[in-house]
Design an enzyme around this catalytic site. Structure first.
Site, mmCIF file in Angstrom:
data_model
loop_
_atom_site.group_PDB
_atom_site.id
_atom_site.type_symbol
_atom_site.label_atom_id
_atom_site.label_comp_id
_atom_site.label_asym_id
_atom_site.label_seq_id
_atom_site.Cartn_x
_atom_site.Cartn_y
_atom_site.Cartn_z
ATOM 1 N N ASP A 1 14.295 3.817 95.393
ATOM 2 C CA ASP A 1 13.412 4.898 95.446
ATOM 3 C C ASP A 1 11.900 4.771 95.534
ATOM 4 O OD1 ASP A 1 16.017 7.695 94.850
ATOM 5 O OD2 ASP A 1 16.145 5.658 96.622
ATOM 6 N N ALA A 2 12.048 3.940 94.176
ATOM 7 C CA ALA A 2 10.798 3.446 93.414
ATOM 8 C C ALA A 2 10.398 2.739 94.796
ATOM 9 C CB ALA A 2 10.930 2.654 92.438
ATOM 10 N N GLU A 3 10.715 1.991 95.361
ATOM 11 C CA GLU A 3 9.549 0.994 95.865
ATOM 12 C C GLU A 3 9.551 2.337 97.541
ATOM 13 O OE1 GLU A 3 8.858 -1.531 95.883
ATOM 14 O OE2 GLU A 3 8.604 -2.905 97.676
ATOM 15 N N TYR A 4 10.256 2.529 97.816
ATOM 16 C CA TYR A 4 9.841 3.788 98.655
ATOM 17 C C TYR A 4 8.648 4.519 98.005
ATOM 18 C CZ TYR A 4 10.271 7.547 102.308
ATOM 19 O OH TYR A 4 10.250 8.543 102.969
ATOM 20 N N ASP A 5 8.836 5.474 97.134
ATOM 21 C CA ASP A 5 8.137 6.168 96.647
ATOM 22 C C ASP A 5 6.689 5.089 96.738
ATOM 23 O OD1 ASP A 5 9.722 8.247 95.767
ATOM 24 O OD2 ASP A 5 10.257 7.506 93.917
ATOM 25 N N GLU B 1 14.628 22.357 85.986
ATOM 26 C CA GLU B 1 15.399 22.394 86.228
ATOM 27 C C GLU B 1 16.266 20.464 86.616
ATOM 28 O OE1 GLU B 1 16.833 23.961 90.717
ATOM 29 O OE2 GLU B 1 15.978 25.310 89.263
ATOM 30 N N LYS C 1 17.029 17.020 88.753
ATOM 31 C CA LYS C 1 16.908 16.809 89.793
ATOM 32 C C LYS C 1 18.031 16.193 90.323
ATOM 33 C CE LYS C 1 13.882 14.739 93.424
ATOM 34 N NZ LYS C 1 14.766 13.843 94.139
ATOM 35 N N ASP D 1 21.437 13.595 92.203
ATOM 36 C CA ASP D 1 20.593 12.834 93.087
ATOM 37 C C ASP D 1 22.090 12.418 93.845
ATOM 38 O OD1 ASP D 1 19.645 11.021 93.961
ATOM 39 O OD2 ASP D 1 20.007 9.331 92.326
ATOM 40 N N ARG E 1 20.103 18.252 105.466
ATOM 41 C CA ARG E 1 18.527 18.490 105.736
ATOM 42 C C ARG E 1 18.358 18.169 106.861
ATOM 43 N NH1 ARG E 1 14.243 16.904 101.925
ATOM 44 N NH2 ARG E 1 15.193 14.702 102.065
ATOM 45 N N GLU F 1 22.783 21.057 96.002
ATOM 46 C CA GLU F 1 23.007 19.729 96.281
ATOM 47 C C GLU F 1 24.384 19.169 96.295
ATOM 48 O OE1 GLU F 1 19.932 17.813 96.510
ATOM 49 O OE2 GLU F 1 20.261 15.639 95.935
ATOM 50 N N TYR G 1 20.785 24.775 93.857
ATOM 51 C CA TYR G 1 18.820 25.580 93.697
ATOM 52 C C TYR G 1 18.146 26.492 93.980
ATOM 53 C CZ TYR G 1 18.208 21.762 96.783
ATOM 54 O OH TYR G 1 17.828 20.469 97.799
ATOM 55 N N LYS H 1 9.930 24.560 88.736
ATOM 56 C CA LYS H 1 9.223 25.287 89.559
ATOM 57 C C LYS H 1 8.505 26.730 89.502
ATOM 58 C CE LYS H 1 13.491 24.098 91.960
ATOM 59 N NZ LYS H 1 14.853 24.325 92.935
ATOM 60 N N LYS I 1 9.613 13.167 88.418
ATOM 61 C CA LYS I 1 10.517 11.296 88.166
ATOM 62 C C LYS I 1 10.993 10.902 87.162
ATOM 63 C CE LYS I 1 12.460 11.372 92.469
ATOM 64 N NZ LYS I 1 12.439 10.374 93.301
ATOM 65 N N CYS J 1 33.143 -28.358 87.515
ATOM 66 C CA CYS J 1 32.569 -27.949 86.444
ATOM 67 C C CYS J 1 31.474 -28.150 86.253
ATOM 68 C CB CYS J 1 33.859 -28.372 85.223
ATOM 69 S SG CYS J 1 32.529 -27.811 83.842
ATOM 70 N N CYS K 1 31.206 -30.346 83.150
ATOM 71 C CA CYS K 1 31.867 -31.382 82.078
ATOM 72 C C CYS K 1 32.290 -32.412 83.742
ATOM 73 C CB CYS K 1 33.464 -30.706 81.407
ATOM 74 S SG CYS K 1 35.236 -30.615 82.398
ATOM 75 N N CYS L 1 37.248 -24.136 85.506
ATOM 76 C CA CYS L 1 36.704 -24.948 85.150
ATOM 77 C C CYS L 1 38.750 -25.944 84.472
ATOM 78 C CB CYS L 1 35.642 -25.186 83.745
ATOM 79 S SG CYS L 1 36.529 -27.342 83.544
ATOM 80 N N CYS M 1 35.967 -29.560 78.093
ATOM 81 C CA CYS M 1 34.773 -29.023 78.697
ATOM 82 C C CYS M 1 33.639 -28.440 77.430
ATOM 83 C CB CYS M 1 35.218 -28.484 79.575
ATOM 84 S SG CYS M 1 33.706 -26.972 79.673
#
Ligand code: IVH
Length: 687
Positions: free
Chosen positions: A44-48, A127, A129, A131, A150, A187, A239, A304, A328, A422, A425, A440, A446
């Site tokens: 999600d962080a990358e998407y955001d 409230e 969020k 997931d 949705r 949710e 919600y 809200k 977030k 291994c 050894c 191993c 060993c």
């Protein structure tokens, strides 16, 4: 890397257009993966970040905004297998804030827009969020008529048959005062405990495991066969209210939720209202502390504007309302690059592939290594060296590689090749029937196994030798000063003082610590031996049961299984360990060198719950089911899976269902979690 809008404004318009196009295509693709296929390709962080980059460029160049830009839409096209539903009112998304400054900025925009003085205090509903998966439920004259996802915000999928299987979704509204037509939004999610259980079962059956509870919820909900959904422990938390006809709902968001609660919906227990944005920040900090202990995953807090009249006045912009924001938490999933895979040899010879990663900040720490467990896991992930991988670190859990971003695979990505020998050894490697791990075969020749065995022996919960860290153990083995734990007690002052970063003082302290460690406890010694699968708790149970070593060394698998925590597998490991001559020899040598412990008087074990059958049902909040079961068994109780006339007592957690009703109808004694804890504590169990 994202470019600042300042840098962009220096560039020709065509370049900016190109950048926008490529961002949109990429986001569309991720949307499709996430919303349509339930198979997110990036965290999600990358998407955001991608979406924010798109939004910031569009904000700087409003003329370049197109109607099909992902910034103008909520999700992506639904799959065609379920029939489509057009939402009466669009299902919006939420804008994000990532810090207090952005939260204050949100509040300031609201105050400005409402034309109030800058010190005007807004009442906010706060409230978690959740997931999970957003759902719209339409009730006509109090009866559930339609359940829909949705989808893209305008059109979703008809999942009525599936939502009807979810216990927390009322089929008929209770109480009074609800409108003729009422749309409830909320949710659907899978509690963490149910997620763990589902994945455990999947692993046992060699089936695909889910990456996180949200994916599990999505996968469970999008089943064409509702009987499968019915078997999954999904929950729904309401919600908000959407479309309303033939009646009204209260005038504040929190009162609406209380009304929903009175009509039979689950609402979030953490929900509250506060005055002003400062109090929102405080709520955020409090919930951050609580996050890991909540029984479900949350990825932020939603604030809200509480007054519905003000919400109306504020309205919304293309994809999100102006009156709400999601703040977030720091991301628990991030992308990084897999630089290499190395193979580590453990104490019992298990060879574990370890991912060496480009360091990445995730879940509050910098992560540069993560275990890949075994070859099954490497196959499941389909990971190659050079890949972009998703790392997850939730709470205190050790970081793990959860998936591969195949779309970013570089051309030279190399497969992970498991060694035949291994890496330490060079003894041959074997894969034991029925086990995923490779091992191993070198045993005590060993160096890696010897080092790990010694590190374990001296560790804090074992013999607790102060001043003998991992590095020093490695030096001592590499320099051939020691070859086994027994050799530790022959170390000399001058030998130690000559080691790297050691002096006379630390050498003599270490010798004292080694000497002191000889007076130990039986449980510590058993744990220190490093028998496979014998952890601290099992070692303690073994010590308490046998009182001294000879009984344990002679016990057969059948007798061992009478002990709490010891199943057939562990019992065999214990029997094998003491069956090996070299292990018995080592124990004798250690005792000759002075290692000793007080013998435990084995009193006649009192089993206060002997002969009584208990049944556990519903979700426990403080204990997990297994712990509760083990504690009851330790007191002599039998723990059964179903209720019958023979049941002495049912322990009912949250959302207990048919077992509870059956117990009630049979007049069986019912205890709640707190009663159970009291019962256990009264019998001396630490919970
Ligand atoms: S309010 C117009 N409240 O977050 C406001 N959403 O991007 C719409 N979510 O998928 C949502 N918990 O399903 C709201 N307490 C909560 C929520 C929540 C989770 C989800 C929602 C949607 C996403 C919003």
């Amino acid at each position: 890397m994202s470019s600042t809008t300042d840098e962009l404004s220096q560039q020709p318009l065509a370049n900016i257009q190109e950048k926008l196009e490529s961002l949109r295509t990429e986001i569309h693709q991720h949307n499709y993966q996430y919303y349509a296929l339930d198979n997110p390709s990036i965290p999600d962080a990358e998407y955001d970040r991608l979406l924010r980059e798109l939004q910031s460029i569009e904000a700087a160049f409003p003329d370049l905004v197109t109607s099909d830009s992902p910034s103008q839409r909520v999700g992506s096209e639904p799959l065609s297998a379920f029939s489509q539903v057009t939402h009466i009112l669009p299902m919006l998304s939420l804008d994000n804030a990532f810090n207090d400054e952005e939260l204050s900025e949100f509040n300031r925009r609201i105050v400005d827009r409402l034309d109030k003085d800058s010190d005007f205090v807004i009442e906010y509903a706060c409230e978690p969020k959740l997931d999970g998966i957003a759902v719209s439920l339409i009730y006509r004259h109090g009866l559930l008529d339609l359940g829909a996802t949705r989808g893209d915000g305008t059109t979703g999928e008809d999942i009525t048959l599936n939502v009807r299987t979810i216990g927390s979704i009322p089929l008929k509204l209770q109480g009074e005062g609800f409108p003729d037509v009422l749309e409830v939004r909320g949710e659907i999610y899978m509690p963490k405990a149910s997620f763990d259980q589902l994945n455990e079962q999947a692993k046992e059956k060699d089936e695909k495991v889910f990456v996180n509870p949200r994916n599990a919820a999505a996968g469970s909900l999008r089943q064409l066969d509702p009987r499968i959904t019915a078997q999954r422990a999904l929950e729904m938390c309401a919600y908000s209210v959407g479309f309303v006809e033939g009646g009204t709902v209260p005038e504040s968001h929190t009162d609406i939720l209380y009304a929903l609660s009175s009509w039979g919906f689950r609402i979030n227990q953490e929900m509250t209202k506060v005055q002003g944005v400062q109090a929102c920040s405080e709520y955020f900090s409090q919930l951050s502390q609580k996050r890991d202990s909540l029984p479900y995953d949350i990825d932020g807090i939603v604030f809200k504007v509480n007054n519905m009249q003000l919400q109306q006045e504020l309205g919304f912009v293309s994809r999100a309302p102006r009156w709400a924001i999601a703040m977030k938490f720091p991301a628990q999933e991030e992308i990084t690059q897999l630089l290499d895979v190395e193979f580590q040899v453990g104490r019992t010879g298990t060879i574990t592939p370890v991912a060496r990663l480009q360091p990445v900040f995730v879940g509050g720490v910098t992560v540069s290594n993560a275990t890949l467990h075994n070859s099954d896991e490497v196959d499941r992930l389909g990971v190659r060296i050079g890949d972009s991988v998703v790392i997850r670190r939730a709470g205190d859990v050790i970081p793990k590689v959860v998936s591969v971003v195949e779309s970013r695979r570089p051309s030279g990505a190399k497969p992970v090749v498991f060694p035949q020998q291994c890496p330490v050894c060079e003894s041959p490697v074997v894969r034991i029937e029925g086990e995923a791990a490779i091992r191993c075969t070198g045993g005590l020749i060993c160096a890696a196994q010897v080092k790990e065995a010694i590190k374990h022996y001296v560790s804090r919960k074992a013999m607790d030798v102060d001043g003998l860290g991992d590095k020093l153990v490695e030096q001592l083995v590499d320099g051939e000063h020691i070859q086994s734990v027994a050799d530790l007690y022959d170390l000399q002052q001058d030998q130690l003082a000559a080691m790297e970063r050691m002096g006379e003082k630390s050498a003599s302290n270490l010798l004292k610590a080694l000497e002191a460690s000889k007076q130990t406890q039986l449980a510590r010694f058993i744990f220190a031996l490093g028998i496979r699968e014998v952890g601290e708790a099992t070692a303690r149970n073994l010590a308490n049961y046998f009182g001294d070593l000879p009984g344990l060394m002679q016990a057969n698998a059948e007798e061992l299984q009478k002990i709490n925590d010891v199943g057939p597998v562990v019992a065999d490991f214990i029997v094998d360990f003491f069956g090996e001559e070299r292990n018995r020899q080592m124990i004798q040598t250690l005792q000759e060198k002075g290692v000793s412990w007080p013998v435990i008087e084995v009193e006649i074990r009192i089993q206060p719950l002997e002969g009584l059958t208990y049944v556990l049902t519903g979700t426990l909040q403080k204990l997990n089911r297994n712990q509760a079961k083990e504690h009851l068994q330790a007191l002599g109780a039998t723990v059964a899976g179903s209720v019958s006339k023979k049941t002495h007592c049912v322990i009912a957690g949250e959302n207990a269902g048919s077992k509870l009703s059956k117990a009630e109808s049979l007049g069986i004694n019912i205890l709640h979690e707190d009663d159970l804890i009291e019962l256990l504590t009264s019998h001396g169990v630490d919970v």
